[in-house]
Design a protein around this motif. Sequence first.
Motif, short mmCIF file in Angstrom:
data_model
loop_
_atom_site.label_atom_id
_atom_site.label_comp_id
_atom_site.label_asym_id
_atom_site.label_seq_id
_atom_site.Cartn_x
_atom_site.Cartn_y
_atom_site.Cartn_z
N TRP A 130 0.80 -1.21 0.00
CA TRP A 130 0.00 0.00 0.00
C TRP A 130 0.83 1.26 0.00
O TRP A 130 0.29 2.34 -0.26
CB TRP A 130 -0.95 -0.01 1.21
CG TRP A 130 -1.72 -1.28 1.29
CD1 TRP A 130 -1.58 -2.29 2.22
CD2 TRP A 130 -2.73 -1.74 0.39
NE1 TRP A 130 -2.45 -3.31 1.95
CE2 TRP A 130 -3.17 -3.02 0.83
CE3 TRP A 130 -3.32 -1.20 -0.75
CZ2 TRP A 130 -4.15 -3.75 0.18
CZ3 TRP A 130 -4.30 -1.93 -1.41
CH2 TRP A 130 -4.71 -3.17 -0.94
N GLY A 131 2.13 1.13 0.29
CA GLY A 131 2.97 2.31 0.28
C GLY A 131 3.84 2.42 -0.96
O GLY A 131 4.33 3.51 -1.28
N GLY A 132 4.05 1.30 -1.65
CA GLY A 132 4.93 1.32 -2.81
C GLY A 132 4.40 2.12 -3.98
O GLY A 132 3.19 2.34 -4.10
N PHE A 133 5.30 2.56 -4.84
CA PHE A 133 4.90 3.26 -6.06
C PHE A 133 4.16 2.30 -6.98
O PHE A 133 4.41 1.10 -6.99
CB PHE A 133 6.13 3.82 -6.79
CG PHE A 133 6.84 4.91 -6.05
CD1 PHE A 133 6.22 5.61 -5.02
CD2 PHE A 133 8.13 5.26 -6.39
CE1 PHE A 133 6.88 6.62 -4.34
CE2 PHE A 133 8.80 6.27 -5.72
CZ PHE A 133 8.17 6.95 -4.70
N GLU A 134 3.25 2.85 -7.78
CA GLU A 134 2.57 2.03 -8.78
C GLU A 134 3.61 1.37 -9.69
O GLU A 134 4.59 2.00 -10.10
CB GLU A 134 1.62 2.89 -9.62
CG GLU A 134 0.41 3.39 -8.87
CD GLU A 134 -0.62 2.30 -8.60
OE1 GLU A 134 -0.43 1.17 -9.09
OE2 GLU A 134 -1.61 2.58 -7.90
N ASP A 135 3.40 0.09 -9.98
CA ASP A 135 4.38 -0.70 -10.73
C ASP A 135 4.26 -0.43 -12.23
O ASP A 135 3.27 -0.79 -12.86
CB ASP A 135 4.16 -2.18 -10.43
CG ASP A 135 5.28 -3.05 -10.99
OD1 ASP A 135 6.21 -2.50 -11.59
OD2 ASP A 135 5.21 -4.28 -10.80
N CYS A 192 -1.42 10.87 -4.10
CA CYS A 192 -2.87 10.59 -4.14
C CYS A 192 -3.25 9.58 -3.06
O CYS A 192 -4.28 9.74 -2.39
CB CYS A 192 -3.26 10.04 -5.51
SG CYS A 192 -3.33 11.26 -6.83
N TYR A 193 -2.41 8.57 -2.88
CA TYR A 193 -2.71 7.55 -1.88
C TYR A 193 -2.65 8.13 -0.46
O TYR A 193 -3.44 7.75 0.41
CB TYR A 193 -1.74 6.37 -2.02
CG TYR A 193 -2.42 5.11 -2.48
CD1 TYR A 193 -2.68 4.07 -1.60
CD2 TYR A 193 -2.85 4.98 -3.79
CE1 TYR A 193 -3.33 2.92 -2.02
CE2 TYR A 193 -3.50 3.84 -4.23
CZ TYR A 193 -3.73 2.80 -3.33
OH TYR A 193 -4.39 1.69 -3.75
N ILE A 194 -1.73 9.05 -0.22
CA ILE A 194 -1.67 9.71 1.08
C ILE A 194 -2.97 10.48 1.34
O ILE A 194 -3.61 10.34 2.39
CB ILE A 194 -0.46 10.66 1.16
CG1 ILE A 194 0.85 9.88 1.06
CG2 ILE A 194 -0.50 11.47 2.46
CD1 ILE A 194 2.08 10.76 0.92
N ALA A 195 -3.36 11.30 0.36
CA ALA A 195 -4.56 12.12 0.51
C ALA A 195 -5.81 11.25 0.60
O ALA A 195 -6.71 11.53 1.41
CB ALA A 195 -4.67 13.10 -0.66
N MET A 196 -5.90 10.20 -0.21
CA MET A 196 -7.06 9.30 -0.17
C MET A 196 -7.17 8.61 1.18
O MET A 196 -8.26 8.47 1.73
CB MET A 196 -6.96 8.24 -1.28
CG MET A 196 -7.37 8.71 -2.65
SD MET A 196 -7.64 7.32 -3.77
CE MET A 196 -6.06 6.50 -3.72
N GLY A 197 -6.03 8.13 1.69
CA GLY A 197 -6.05 7.46 2.98
C GLY A 197 -6.55 8.38 4.08
O GLY A 197 -7.38 7.99 4.91
N LEU A 198 -6.06 9.63 4.09
CA LEU A 198 -6.48 10.59 5.11
C LEU A 198 -7.94 10.98 4.94
O LEU A 198 -8.68 11.11 5.94
CB LEU A 198 -5.59 11.84 5.05
CG LEU A 198 -4.12 11.63 5.41
CD1 LEU A 198 -3.32 12.91 5.20
CD2 LEU A 198 -3.98 11.16 6.86
N ALA A 199 -8.37 11.17 3.69
CA ALA A 199 -9.77 11.51 3.43
C ALA A 199 -10.70 10.39 3.88
O ALA A 199 -11.76 10.65 4.47
CB ALA A 199 -9.98 11.81 1.95
#
Length: 500
Positions: A379-384, A420-427
């Motif tokens: 869930w933390g890695g960059f998109e492959d 985006c994943y950081i913001a999505m997780g917080l939202a």
Amino acid sequence: MQTTVRSRERTLLPSAAKGLILLAFAAVGLMIAAASAYVLLANTNPRGFFLLYAAVPALCMLAGALFLPKERPGTRIFLMLLFAAALVLKGAVALTVTPQLESDFYLLHYAAEQLAQGNNILNDTSYFQLWPYQSFFVALLAGVIKLFGPLPVIFRLTNTLFSALTNLLVYGLAKRFASERAARVSALLFLFYPGTYFLIPLLTNQHLSEFLLLAALWVCTAPARKWSVQLWLGGAGGVLLALSNAVRPMGVVAAMAMCACLVLRVLEWLGDRSHALWARLLPGLCFLAAYFLCGKLLSGLVIWTGLNQYGLTNRAPEWKFILGLNQETMGRYSDTDAAAVFGAGVDQRQVLEALAKERLSISLPDLLKLMVQKIRIMWGGFEDASWILTPRYLEELEQRGLKELVVYLVDKLQRLGAGCYIAMGLANAGGALSVLRRRKPLPETQRLLMLTALAYFCAHLFIEIQIRYRSTMTVLLIVLAAAGFDWLYELLRSRKAKRA
């Protein structure tokens, strides 16, 4: 007095269950945000650029949640523009990014090409004998090849179509529990999320399967006043989920989520018996019955037609757990495990059972440590992007003088995707906690989506992880983020009102 106490206990049961779901989902959102921030910060130099990659997506989402018009254009025009934009943007990627087929993608295409020519290799290939569930997708590919020829671009364009249709479902599902503005922000987030574009050029079953999964959830949660209509919608949703599962076997997470919803409905009935219990349970039971019966029917059809003698089963279910509990590879694919299980002259069943027993004997401290590592990677890695930037495709780009530019752009998109994943997780965490403060029941669509996301997240704590496998979770998080966008809007509006 005793009657009053019992009434309160009955009311507390569904409230406690609701709180547990929301707290668990908020915790998942925070873990995803933390893992993404950790990886992005560790791989950004100079460190100051971390703020840029994290802030740009967050500010875009915040601006959308606050200022995106919710009435202009109208819903129909918005959906038409959304669908057209998805076709154009993702279609452009499908037509311009042309990597060669490799690994499983090549094998699937080869098997489909042979099937289209009348040569069925599924019963003679060990891959399809161990994992017969791939047979249905191969048959679909063969049908496309029969109609249009063995052109990989056709499959990339069908990926575009299904991804564009999924974009509409993102809006439709979010609108069931969030405001018009928030639903539109979620739809636009899925439209521009970089990770989706990395999967468009691949011959993967993910796009079709995820479209059918969301369609199943959208249909089975559709509001209907008539009880008979609810039953039909539940059954239709189950059929769509079975089709999704036949394309890619992940329907079980939604089925488990529906089972949990049925348990919660029983708890709600214990607190409020104004409606008959069977009326609350039968639509969900129809969903599950249709899912299991249609799945059995499809599997039987595969056997009856001679496509695969084992139907749509999984004859090596231990394999995913063997990989997922491998501490050396931190839950990822292992060449050593593959050689031990599938090497020449090996008793596969015996080795599978022995390795599975060994991996399942992991101690609790080691298991928890492994789970933390898997969360960081998955869930933390960059998109492959390695599936599209294959060595041969990079050579082709180098000959055109585009390699450095493409690699640079992909790197920036990966970092913005992490933002985006950081913001999505917080939202998502904020949205879940804001719902927790309300005394109203959790909307059925939102609850089912949350439980599906939680089941998917938990499953990958034990089974094999790959970055591209998180695409299903991504679309669920984007839909559910709509509640977070409403939370941000209400939070900032109330602060502005206090200042005034």
